[in-house]
Design a protein around this motif. Structure first.
Motif, PDB file in Angstrom:
ATOM      1  N   ASP A   1     -29.384  63.945  79.275  1.00 52.37           N
ATOM      2  CA  ASP A   1     -30.113  64.455  80.445  1.00 52.37           C
ATOM      3  C   ASP A   1     -31.616  64.500  80.206  1.00 52.37           C
ATOM      4  O   ASP A   1     -32.298  65.452  80.602  1.00 52.37           O
ATOM      5  CB  ASP A   1     -29.596  65.832  80.861  1.00 52.37           C
ATOM      6  CG  ASP A   1     -28.127  65.807  81.250  1.00 52.37           C
ATOM      7  OD1 ASP A   1     -27.712  64.808  81.880  1.00 52.37           O
ATOM      8  OD2 ASP A   1     -27.410  66.763  80.912  1.00 52.37           O
ATOM      9  N   GLY A   2     -32.142  63.496  79.500  1.00 50.46           N
ATOM     10  CA  GLY A   2     -33.580  63.415  79.258  1.00 50.46           C
ATOM     11  C   GLY A   2     -34.072  64.242  78.087  1.00 50.46           C
ATOM     12  O   GLY A   2     -35.270  64.295  77.829  1.00 50.46           O
ATOM     13  N   VAL A   3     -33.170  64.891  77.368  1.00 47.03           N
ATOM     14  CA  VAL A   3     -33.551  65.705  76.219  1.00 47.03           C
ATOM     15  C   VAL A   3     -32.948  65.069  74.964  1.00 47.03           C
ATOM     16  O   VAL A   3     -31.760  64.758  74.931  1.00 47.03           O
ATOM     17  CB  VAL A   3     -33.026  67.162  76.387  1.00 47.03           C
ATOM     18  CG1 VAL A   3     -33.389  68.013  75.180  1.00 47.03           C
ATOM     19  CG2 VAL A   3     -33.559  67.768  77.662  1.00 47.03           C
ATOM     20  N   PRO A   4     -33.762  64.881  73.927  1.00 47.75           N
ATOM     21  CA  PRO A   4     -33.222  64.271  72.701  1.00 47.75           C
ATOM     22  C   PRO A   4     -32.111  65.111  72.074  1.00 47.75           C
ATOM     23  O   PRO A   4     -32.176  66.340  72.093  1.00 47.75           O
ATOM     24  CB  PRO A   4     -34.432  64.217  71.763  1.00 47.75           C
ATOM     25  CG  PRO A   4     -35.623  64.533  72.571  1.00 47.75           C
ATOM     26  CD  PRO A   4     -35.163  65.221  73.818  1.00 47.75           C
ATOM     27  N   VAL A   5     -31.116  64.439  71.527  1.00 46.61           N
ATOM     28  CA  VAL A   5     -30.035  65.143  70.844  1.00 46.61           C
ATOM     29  C   VAL A   5     -30.468  65.543  69.448  1.00 46.61           C
ATOM     30  O   VAL A   5     -29.989  66.524  68.912  1.00 46.61           O
ATOM     31  CB  VAL A   5     -28.754  64.284  70.738  1.00 46.61           C
ATOM     32  CG1 VAL A   5     -27.563  64.952  71.343  1.00 46.61           C
ATOM     33  CG2 VAL A   5     -28.913  62.910  71.246  1.00 46.61           C
ATOM     34  N   ALA A   6     -31.370  64.772  68.869  1.00 45.70           N
ATOM     35  CA  ALA A   6     -31.927  65.073  67.547  1.00 45.70           C
ATOM     36  C   ALA A   6     -33.422  64.801  67.607  1.00 45.70           C
ATOM     37  O   ALA A   6     -33.854  63.850  68.248  1.00 45.70           O
ATOM     38  CB  ALA A   6     -31.273  64.189  66.494  1.00 45.70           C
ATOM     39  N   THR A   7     -34.186  65.638  66.942  1.00 39.21           N
ATOM     40  CA  THR A   7     -35.629  65.427  66.938  1.00 39.21           C
ATOM     41  C   THR A   7     -36.088  65.073  65.529  1.00 39.21           C
ATOM     42  O   THR A   7     -35.426  65.415  64.543  1.00 39.21           O
ATOM     43  CB  THR A   7     -36.379  66.689  67.411  1.00 39.21           C
ATOM     44  OG1 THR A   7     -36.065  67.775  66.552  1.00 39.21           O
ATOM     45  CG2 THR A   7     -36.022  67.028  68.849  1.00 39.21           C
ATOM     46  N   GLY A   8     -37.205  64.383  65.448  1.00 43.63           N
ATOM     47  CA  GLY A   8     -37.738  63.991  64.153  1.00 43.63           C
ATOM     48  C   GLY A   8     -37.032  62.787  63.562  1.00 43.63           C
ATOM     49  O   GLY A   8     -37.336  62.376  62.448  1.00 43.63           O
TER      50      GLY A   8
ATOM     51  N   ASN B   1     -44.914  67.263  64.891  1.00 46.54           N
ATOM     52  CA  ASN B   1     -44.153  67.808  66.014  1.00 46.54           C
ATOM     53  C   ASN B   1     -42.923  66.921  66.258  1.00 46.54           C
ATOM     54  O   ASN B   1     -43.009  65.920  66.963  1.00 46.54           O
ATOM     55  CB  ASN B   1     -45.039  67.860  67.258  1.00 46.54           C
ATOM     56  CG  ASN B   1     -44.351  68.523  68.438  1.00 46.54           C
ATOM     57  OD1 ASN B   1     -43.125  68.580  68.532  1.00 46.54           O
ATOM     58  ND2 ASN B   1     -45.163  69.018  69.363  1.00 46.54           N
ATOM     59  N   PRO B   2     -41.779  67.286  65.701  1.00 54.62           N
ATOM     60  CA  PRO B   2     -40.586  66.441  65.804  1.00 54.62           C
ATOM     61  C   PRO B   2     -40.147  66.126  67.237  1.00 54.62           C
ATOM     62  O   PRO B   2     -39.717  65.012  67.519  1.00 54.62           O
ATOM     63  CB  PRO B   2     -39.502  67.234  65.069  1.00 54.62           C
ATOM     64  CG  PRO B   2     -40.252  68.134  64.149  1.00 54.62           C
ATOM     65  CD  PRO B   2     -41.540  68.454  64.862  1.00 54.62           C
ATOM     66  N   LEU B   3     -40.261  67.073  68.149  1.00 54.30           N
ATOM     67  CA  LEU B   3     -39.872  66.811  69.533  1.00 54.30           C
ATOM     68  C   LEU B   3     -40.829  65.803  70.169  1.00 54.30           C
ATOM     69  O   LEU B   3     -40.395  64.834  70.788  1.00 54.30           O
ATOM     70  CB  LEU B   3     -39.838  68.104  70.355  1.00 54.30           C
ATOM     71  CG  LEU B   3     -39.513  67.922  71.844  1.00 54.30           C
ATOM     72  CD1 LEU B   3     -38.139  67.267  72.038  1.00 54.30           C
ATOM     73  CD2 LEU B   3     -39.602  69.247  72.581  1.00 54.30           C
ATOM     74  N   ALA B   4     -42.126  66.018  69.995  1.00 52.56           N
ATOM     75  CA  ALA B   4     -43.117  65.082  70.543  1.00 52.56           C
ATOM     76  C   ALA B   4     -42.950  63.695  69.927  1.00 52.56           C
ATOM     77  O   ALA B   4     -43.081  62.680  70.621  1.00 52.56           O
ATOM     78  CB  ALA B   4     -44.530  65.610  70.310  1.00 52.56           C
ATOM     79  N   LEU B   5     -42.652  63.658  68.631  1.00 49.90           N
ATOM     80  CA  LEU B   5     -42.421  62.380  67.950  1.00 49.90           C
ATOM     81  C   LEU B   5     -41.268  61.629  68.596  1.00 49.90           C
ATOM     82  O   LEU B   5     -41.388  60.451  68.934  1.00 49.90           O
ATOM     83  CB  LEU B   5     -42.119  62.623  66.466  1.00 49.90           C
ATOM     84  CG  LEU B   5     -41.602  61.412  65.680  1.00 49.90           C
ATOM     85  CD1 LEU B   5     -42.686  60.366  65.527  1.00 49.90           C
ATOM     86  CD2 LEU B   5     -41.085  61.848  64.323  1.00 49.90           C
TER      87      LEU B   5
ATOM     88  N   ASP C   1     -39.465  57.279  72.007  1.00 54.28           N
ATOM     89  CA  ASP C   1     -38.616  56.764  73.079  1.00 54.28           C
ATOM     90  C   ASP C   1     -39.459  56.084  74.151  1.00 54.28           C
ATOM     91  O   ASP C   1     -39.123  54.984  74.614  1.00 54.28           O
ATOM     92  CB  ASP C   1     -37.793  57.900  73.695  1.00 54.28           C
ATOM     93  CG  ASP C   1     -36.889  57.390  74.798  1.00 54.28           C
ATOM     94  OD1 ASP C   1     -35.990  56.566  74.515  1.00 54.28           O
ATOM     95  OD2 ASP C   1     -37.083  57.804  75.953  1.00 54.28           O
ATOM     96  N   SER C   2     -40.555  56.684  74.513  1.00 54.15           N
ATOM     97  CA  SER C   2     -41.450  56.103  75.519  1.00 54.15           C
ATOM     98  C   SER C   2     -42.027  54.774  75.038  1.00 54.15           C
ATOM     99  O   SER C   2     -42.060  53.780  75.778  1.00 54.15           O
ATOM    100  CB  SER C   2     -42.574  57.086  75.840  1.00 54.15           C
ATOM    101  OG  SER C   2     -43.484  56.507  76.746  1.00 54.15           O
ATOM    102  N   MET C   3     -42.497  54.746  73.798  1.00 52.86           N
ATOM    103  CA  MET C   3     -43.035  53.511  73.227  1.00 52.86           C
ATOM    104  C   MET C   3     -41.956  52.424  73.196  1.00 52.86           C
ATOM    105  O   MET C   3     -42.200  51.272  73.556  1.00 52.86           O
ATOM    106  CB  MET C   3     -43.563  53.775  71.810  1.00 52.86           C
ATOM    107  CG  MET C   3     -44.097  52.556  71.069  1.00 52.86           C
ATOM    108  SD  MET C   3     -42.868  51.505  70.236  1.00 52.86           S
ATOM    109  CE  MET C   3     -42.118  52.624  69.076  1.00 52.86           C
ATOM    110  N   THR C   4     -40.757  52.778  72.800  1.00 53.19           N
ATOM    111  CA  THR C   4     -39.655  51.814  72.731  1.00 53.19           C
ATOM    112  C   THR C   4     -39.368  51.232  74.113  1.00 53.19           C
ATOM    113  O   THR C   4     -39.248  50.009  74.264  1.00 53.19           O
ATOM    114  CB  THR C   4     -38.392  52.482  72.150  1.00 53.19           C
ATOM    115  OG1 THR C   4     -38.683  52.927  70.830  1.00 53.19           O
ATOM    116  CG2 THR C   4     -37.218  51.511  72.122  1.00 53.19           C
ATOM    117  N   GLU C   5     -39.278  52.108  75.107  1.00 53.13           N
ATOM    118  CA  GLU C   5     -38.981  51.638  76.466  1.00 53.13           C
ATOM    119  C   GLU C   5     -40.099  50.767  77.024  1.00 53.13           C
ATOM    120  O   GLU C   5     -39.835  49.820  77.772  1.00 53.13           O
ATOM    121  CB  GLU C   5     -38.719  52.828  77.393  1.00 53.13           C
ATOM    122  CG  GLU C   5     -37.392  53.505  77.132  1.00 53.13           C
ATOM    123  CD  GLU C   5     -36.203  52.555  77.278  1.00 53.13           C
ATOM    124  OE1 GLU C   5     -36.115  51.838  78.291  1.00 53.13           O
ATOM    125  OE2 GLU C   5     -35.361  52.531  76.366  1.00 53.13           O
TER     126      GLU C   5
END
Length: 167
Positions: free
Chosen positions: A2-9, A48-52, A57-61
């Motif tokens: 739902d637009g939220v990462p399952v794992a950060t960092g 910042n693991p969440l920002a990372l 994801d944005s860069m990949t897309e």
């Protein structure tokens, strides 16, 4: 989810993101493109693991996914063509305009140096095909050149001749 990462960092890079058929020779180039983008994102968001994760994801897309999708779009009809060839069925001619333009480009690049260079841009992952095709006059020139020339048959034996030689 739902637009939220399952794992950060944690990020995926290269083949852990997407694998393609090696027939186009793009895998290493796409993987390196992804790795370089990852380096940029990590430099900016290491603390910042969440920002990372979100930035990656944005860069990949933005940078990598279009090349992956383009590779798949080239690969699927080619595989269908090979399957028809192996089964002895006639090659299906495309009915959608992008596929017709792509087929015409294969002919036109053999006769027009500017179109050859334009095709080399996306074959070498320098510009996406839609960027090249959006340039003024490119599609018209492709259709014009292809409309006045025959496809060049690759050298070598036909399938029947090859099977006869191997028998």
């Amino acid at each position: 989810m739902d637009g939220v990462p399952v794992a950060t960092g944690v990020v995926i890079v290269g083949d852990s993101f997407a694998c393609t058929n090696p027939s186009l020779g793009r895998g290493i180039a796409i993987g390196l493109m992804h790795a370089l983008g990852t380096v940029e994102v990590v430099r900016q968001h290491l603390d910042n693991p969440l920002a990372l994760t979100l930035a990656h994801d944005s860069m990949t897309e933005t940078r990598v996914t279009p090349w992956y999708r383009n590779t798949i779009a080239i690969d699927r009809p080619r595989l269908a063509q090979l399957k028809a060839f192996i089964e002895g069925r006639p090659e299906l001619q495309p009915t959608d305009p992008p596929a017709q333009i792509a087929n015409a480009l294969l002919v036109a690049t053999m006769y027009d140096a500017d179109l050859f260079r334009a095709a080399t841009e996306f074959r070498s992952l320098l510009a996406l095909p839609q960027e090249v095709m959006a340039r003024p006059g490119v599609v018209d020139r492709i259709m014009e050149v292809a409309g006045t020339h025959e496809a060049v048959m690759p050298p070598g034996p036909s399938r029947e001749e090859l099977l006869h030689m191997l028998a």
